[in-house]
Design a protein around this motif. Structure first.
Motif, PDB file in Angstrom:
ATOM      1  N   ALA A 117     -28.340  19.665 -34.462  1.00  0.00           N
ATOM      2  CA  ALA A 117     -26.976  19.813 -34.962  1.00  0.00           C
ATOM      3  C   ALA A 117     -26.042  18.829 -34.264  1.00  0.00           C
ATOM      4  N   ALA A 118     -26.223  18.659 -32.948  1.00  0.00           N
ATOM      5  CA  ALA A 118     -25.345  17.750 -32.206  1.00  0.00           C
ATOM      6  C   ALA A 118     -25.565  16.302 -32.631  1.00  0.00           C
ATOM      7  N   GLU A 119     -26.836  15.918 -32.801  1.00  0.00           N
ATOM      8  CA  GLU A 119     -27.124  14.522 -33.157  1.00  0.00           C
ATOM      9  C   GLU A 119     -26.644  14.198 -34.573  1.00  0.00           C
ATOM     10  N   ILE A 120     -26.996  15.068 -35.518  1.00  0.00           N
ATOM     11  CA  ILE A 120     -26.593  14.799 -36.914  1.00  0.00           C
ATOM     12  C   ILE A 120     -25.077  14.962 -37.062  1.00  0.00           C
ATOM     13  N   GLY A 121     -24.508  15.934 -36.345  1.00  0.00           N
ATOM     14  CA  GLY A 121     -23.060  16.135 -36.408  1.00  0.00           C
ATOM     15  C   GLY A 121     -22.310  14.921 -35.881  1.00  0.00           C
ATOM     16  N   THR A 122     -22.804  14.353 -34.784  1.00  0.00           N
ATOM     17  CA  THR A 122     -22.175  13.145 -34.241  1.00  0.00           C
ATOM     18  C   THR A 122     -22.312  11.987 -35.232  1.00  0.00           C
ATOM     19  N   MET A 123     -23.473  11.900 -35.859  1.00  0.00           N
ATOM     20  CA  MET A 123     -23.657  10.850 -36.873  1.00  0.00           C
ATOM     21  C   MET A 123     -22.685  11.043 -38.028  1.00  0.00           C
ATOM     22  N   ARG A 124     -22.420  12.293 -38.383  1.00  0.00           N
ATOM     23  CA  ARG A 124     -21.484  12.567 -39.481  1.00  0.00           C
ATOM     24  C   ARG A 124     -20.066  12.135 -39.115  1.00  0.00           C
ATOM     25  N   VAL A 125     -19.599  12.552 -37.930  1.00  0.00           N
ATOM     26  CA  VAL A 125     -18.199  12.273 -37.595  1.00  0.00           C
ATOM     27  C   VAL A 125     -17.973  10.815 -37.178  1.00  0.00           C
ATOM     28  N   THR A 126     -19.049  10.081 -36.882  1.00  0.00           N
ATOM     29  CA  THR A 126     -18.884   8.655 -36.569  1.00  0.00           C
ATOM     30  C   THR A 126     -19.293   7.774 -37.751  1.00  0.00           C
ATOM     31  N   GLU A 127     -19.377   8.359 -38.914  1.00  0.00           N
ATOM     32  CA  GLU A 127     -19.638   7.649 -40.181  1.00  0.00           C
ATOM     33  C   GLU A 127     -21.034   7.042 -40.268  1.00  0.00           C
ATOM     34  N   GLN A 128     -21.946   7.430 -39.365  1.00  0.00           N
ATOM     35  CA  GLN A 128     -23.291   6.858 -39.428  1.00  0.00           C
ATOM     36  C   GLN A 128     -24.042   7.343 -40.668  1.00  0.00           C
ATOM     37  N   ILE A 129     -23.731   8.558 -41.114  1.00  0.00           N
ATOM     38  CA  ILE A 129     -24.399   9.068 -42.322  1.00  0.00           C
ATOM     39  C   ILE A 129     -23.881   8.322 -43.555  1.00  0.00           C
ATOM     40  N   ASP A 130     -22.572   8.039 -43.581  1.00  0.00           N
ATOM     41  CA  ASP A 130     -22.034   7.211 -44.665  1.00  0.00           C
ATOM     42  C   ASP A 130     -22.677   5.826 -44.642  1.00  0.00           C
ATOM     43  N   ALA A 131     -22.878   5.307 -43.424  1.00  0.00           N
ATOM     44  CA  ALA A 131     -23.496   3.983 -43.293  1.00  0.00           C
ATOM     45  C   ALA A 131     -24.915   3.986 -43.868  1.00  0.00           C
ATOM     46  N   LEU A 132     -25.645   5.082 -43.652  1.00  0.00           N
ATOM     47  CA  LEU A 132     -26.993   5.183 -44.225  1.00  0.00           C
ATOM     48  C   LEU A 132     -26.932   5.042 -45.738  1.00  0.00           C
ATOM     49  N   THR A 133     -25.969   5.742 -46.351  1.00  0.00           N
ATOM     50  CA  THR A 133     -25.847   5.692 -47.811  1.00  0.00           C
ATOM     51  C   THR A 133     -25.537   4.272 -48.269  1.00  0.00           C
ATOM     52  N   THR A 134     -24.632   3.593 -47.548  1.00  0.00           N
ATOM     53  CA  THR A 134     -24.286   2.236 -47.972  1.00  0.00           C
ATOM     54  C   THR A 134     -25.448   1.266 -47.757  1.00  0.00           C
ATOM     55  N   LEU A 135     -26.425   1.661 -46.930  1.00  0.00           N
ATOM     56  CA  LEU A 135     -27.608   0.820 -46.731  1.00  0.00           C
ATOM     57  C   LEU A 135     -28.769   1.287 -47.611  1.00  0.00           C
ATOM     58  N   SER A 136     -28.412   1.936 -48.719  1.00  0.00           N
ATOM     59  CA  SER A 136     -29.384   2.360 -49.732  1.00  0.00           C
ATOM     60  C   SER A 136     -30.458   3.279 -49.171  1.00  0.00           C
ATOM     61  N   THR A 137     -30.090   4.109 -48.221  1.00  0.00           N
ATOM     62  CA  THR A 137     -31.041   5.046 -47.622  1.00  0.00           C
ATOM     63  C   THR A 137     -30.517   6.461 -47.811  1.00  0.00           C
ATOM     64  N   ASN A 138     -31.360   7.301 -48.394  1.00  0.00           N
ATOM     65  CA  ASN A 138     -30.949   8.681 -48.639  1.00  0.00           C
ATOM     66  C   ASN A 138     -30.925   9.454 -47.313  1.00  0.00           C
ATOM     67  N   PRO A 139     -29.757   9.961 -46.898  1.00  0.00           N
ATOM     68  CA  PRO A 139     -29.686  10.667 -45.607  1.00  0.00           C
ATOM     69  C   PRO A 139     -30.584  11.897 -45.553  1.00  0.00           C
ATOM     70  N   HIS A 140     -30.794  12.560 -46.685  1.00  0.00           N
ATOM     71  CA  HIS A 140     -31.694  13.719 -46.691  1.00  0.00           C
ATOM     72  C   HIS A 140     -33.104  13.282 -46.322  1.00  0.00           C
ATOM     73  N   LYS A 141     -33.536  12.196 -46.921  1.00  0.00           N
ATOM     74  CA  LYS A 141     -34.897  11.716 -46.651  1.00  0.00           C
ATOM     75  C   LYS A 141     -35.022  11.203 -45.217  1.00  0.00           C
ATOM     76  N   TYR A 142     -34.029  10.463 -44.783  1.00  0.00           N
ATOM     77  CA  TYR A 142     -34.126   9.772 -43.501  1.00  0.00           C
ATOM     78  C   TYR A 142     -33.886  10.705 -42.322  1.00  0.00           C
ATOM     79  N   LEU A 143     -32.945  11.633 -42.489  1.00  0.00           N
ATOM     80  CA  LEU A 143     -32.572  12.479 -41.345  1.00  0.00           C
ATOM     81  C   LEU A 143     -33.165  13.884 -41.418  1.00  0.00           C
ATOM     82  N   ILE A 144     -33.122  14.476 -42.600  1.00  0.00           N
ATOM     83  CA  ILE A 144     -33.446  15.899 -42.699  1.00  0.00           C
ATOM     84  C   ILE A 144     -34.957  16.136 -42.839  1.00  0.00           C
ATOM     85  N   VAL A 145     -35.592  15.389 -43.734  1.00  0.00           N
ATOM     86  CA  VAL A 145     -37.019  15.643 -44.009  1.00  0.00           C
ATOM     87  C   VAL A 145     -37.886  15.540 -42.743  1.00  0.00           C
ATOM     88  N   PRO A 146     -37.755  14.475 -41.929  1.00  0.00           N
ATOM     89  CA  PRO A 146     -38.617  14.427 -40.727  1.00  0.00           C
ATOM     90  C   PRO A 146     -38.400  15.620 -39.793  1.00  0.00           C
TER      91      PRO A 146
END
Lengths: 259, 270
Positions: A117-146
């Motif tokens: 929660a802390a790692e993904i939450g920090t990625m969310r509030v620092t726009e890293q998850i948005d950055a994943l989307t702009t780099l054509s990477t599905n955040p669900h696949k990249y972050l959640i599935v593993p």
């Protein structure tokens, strides 16, 4: 201003249904990605190491002391009925069926659920998850599935280790403190142990692993509001993860062992 | 009070990027209210405006991170919100420099830069690393920076790495979200020069949102001002000092007095 109590109840019920619905949709989407390529083996391996390997000390210690105290307490009670010979069976069944999966689940919920929660939450509030989307990477696949797969696969492994260490803890106390015969203790341990006792614990562990990871990911993914939001997400992940472990422990026990 | 927003594009040619009548509200608070903006191929446009006025929301609508309540967002005439495949196809043509750079903490610099090449284009890690090191050189960072982690970088270096990541896939469109915020004036000018050089070299279409006028003047061919959820003025960057628009004049001169009255608290989403 006077408020209608029915209005408050209605808001509460709607909020509850809304939260459950959002969680269900999140779980559905994340789980559906588990069986659709591309998968990320390197990330899965990293999560398996993070969840499985690095949780070994805490889960091992928990299992050890749970087994030790179980033998000690059982002796205190059973010696009153001259039923000391059942202690090995009580220890092994309690550990494999209940204490191993539940205690390992709770410890992993605290260690891994919070970290996710802390790692993904920090990625969310620092726009890293948005950055994943702009780099054509599905955040669900990249972050959640593993993380979901890592939790699902590694918790049974951890529980197996906790089972073995827990039984060993009971053995240590029984032999060196209570004066049991080692051979008789080991014989009694395995005499009444059935495959289903271990399997049910491992099934519980797999479900707990999935749920703990799901809660960590869900709360982290939806955190907002900076450091305070990440802290809140972390707390929620641990609390909901631990509660789900206890609830599903009963549900699965009922499914396996209810007559 | 304010001149009507002029439309640059027109004629038969479809603009590269077009936002038409875009509306977006959060819990009843209107942020965008019929925003229109068109950007031609190879053009560099800066959108200026006060904090909390909706610049980032506009950018997120363009990226598909937010779905507009009304209006259309098109790239080369293709509607972004049509379906997920259209959005994903558009994403592959866009590079983005985030305000905070948004580098992935868990990856070294070179993997941050090569992320789009490896994940989106399926390039091998060896080849992607070579391109990442070349791209880092383009933004003035040596190969020794490639193996550092983002936590070890200064603010200026983070921006450079973010810029390198944005251009590594050689996108047709590059978006810049407050590229000079938090930097000292000299580093800000260095970043501005890099942005101009990279955009020119790629021949990319660029959209920058900023409230740094020095940055807007340097980067943009055209400047548009957003206020009250809509574009209230737009024109060539060289003409902004003679815009004749009270809002623009107040903004570029940084005056507290004027038609723009700032709310005490900024909008949470903008």
């Amino acid at each position: 201003m006077k408020t209608n109590p029915l209005q408050g109840i209605g808001h509460g019920v709607l909020a509850l249904f809304g939260a459950v619905g959002r969680l269900a949709l999140f779980a559905l989407e994340a789980t559906s990605h588990c069986v659709r390529p591309p998968l990320y083996p390197r990330l899965l391996l990293r999560q398996m190491v993070e969840i499985g390997f690095y949780s070994l000390p805490v889960v091992g210690l928990t299992g050890l002391f749970a087994g030790m105290v179980l033998a000690l307490q059982s002796y205190t009670g059973f010696s009153r009925f001259s039923a000391e010979s059942t202690i090995p069976t009580v220890v092994v069944l309690s550990i494999t069926r209940e204490l191993g999966p539940v205690l390992a689940g709770l410890m992993v919920a605290g260690r891994v659920g919070a970290a996710m929660a802390a790692e993904i939450g920090t990625m969310r509030v620092t726009e890293q998850i948005d950055a994943l989307t702009t780099l054509s990477t599905n955040p669900h696949k990249y972050l959640i599935v593993p993380r979901l797969l890592g939790g699902f696969l590694m918790l049974p492994f951890l529980v197996l280790v906790a089972d073995i260490i827990g039984v060993f803890g009971g053995y240590l106390v029984s032999i060196y403190k209570l004066g049991f015969n080692p051979e008789a203790y080991i014989t009694n341990t395995f005499e009444f142990l059935e495959v289903m006792d271990v399997v049910s614990g491992l099934v519980k562990a797999a479900v707990f692993g999935y749920l703990i990871a799901l809660m960590g990911c869900y709360h982290g993914f939806h955190s907002k509001g900076g450091a305070q939001g990440v802290g809140k997400a972390t707390t929620n992940a641990v609390v909901t993860g631990a509660i789900l472990v206890l609830v599903f422990n009963y549900v699965i026990t009922e499914a396996f062992f209810a007559q | 009070m304010s001149a009507p927003a002029s439309s640059r594009a027109g004629g038969a040619n479809e603009p590269k990027i077009a936002l038409r009548g875009v509306c977006k509200a959060f819990d009843g608070a209107v942020v965008l209210e019929g925003l229109d903006l068109e950007i031609g191929t190879g053009e560099s446009v800066a959108v200026i405006g006060c904090s909390g006025v909706g610049k980032s929301v506009m950018l997120k609508c363009l990226l598909g991170l937010l779905r507009p309540d009304a209006g259309s967002v098109t790239i080369d005439g293709a509607e972004l919100s049509a379906n997920r495949a259209a959005r994903e196809a558009a994403m592959r043509r866009i590079g983005m420099l985030f305000q905070s750079a948004a580098l992935f903490d868990s990856l070294p610099v070179w993997e941050n830069v090569a992320f789009g090449l490896i994940q989106a284009q399926g390039m091998g890690r060896g080849e992607a690393r070579e391109i990442a090191v070349e791209t880092l050189a383009q933004v003035g960072l040596g190969p020794d920076a490639a193996d550092l982690y983002p936590a070890a970088l200064s603010g200026g270096m983070r921006k450079r790495v973010g810029l390198a990541r944005a251009i590594a896939t050689r996108p047709e469109i590059i978006l810049f979200d407050e590229p000079t915020t938090g930097l000292d004036p000299i580093m800000a000018d260095v970043i501005n020069d890099l942005i101009v050089a990279c955009v020119r070299e790629l021949g990319a279409t660029a959209l920058t949102i900023t409230h740094d006028m020095a940055s807007a003047r340097k980067i943009a061919d055209r400047i548009a001002m957003i206020h009250d959820g809509a574009i209230i003025w737009q024109g060539p960057a060289a003409e902004i000092d003679s815009s004749g628009n009270e809002h623009v004049e107040q903004f570029i001169n940084g005056r507290a007095d004027g038609p723009i009255r700032l709310a005490v608290a900024d909008g949470a989403h903008a």
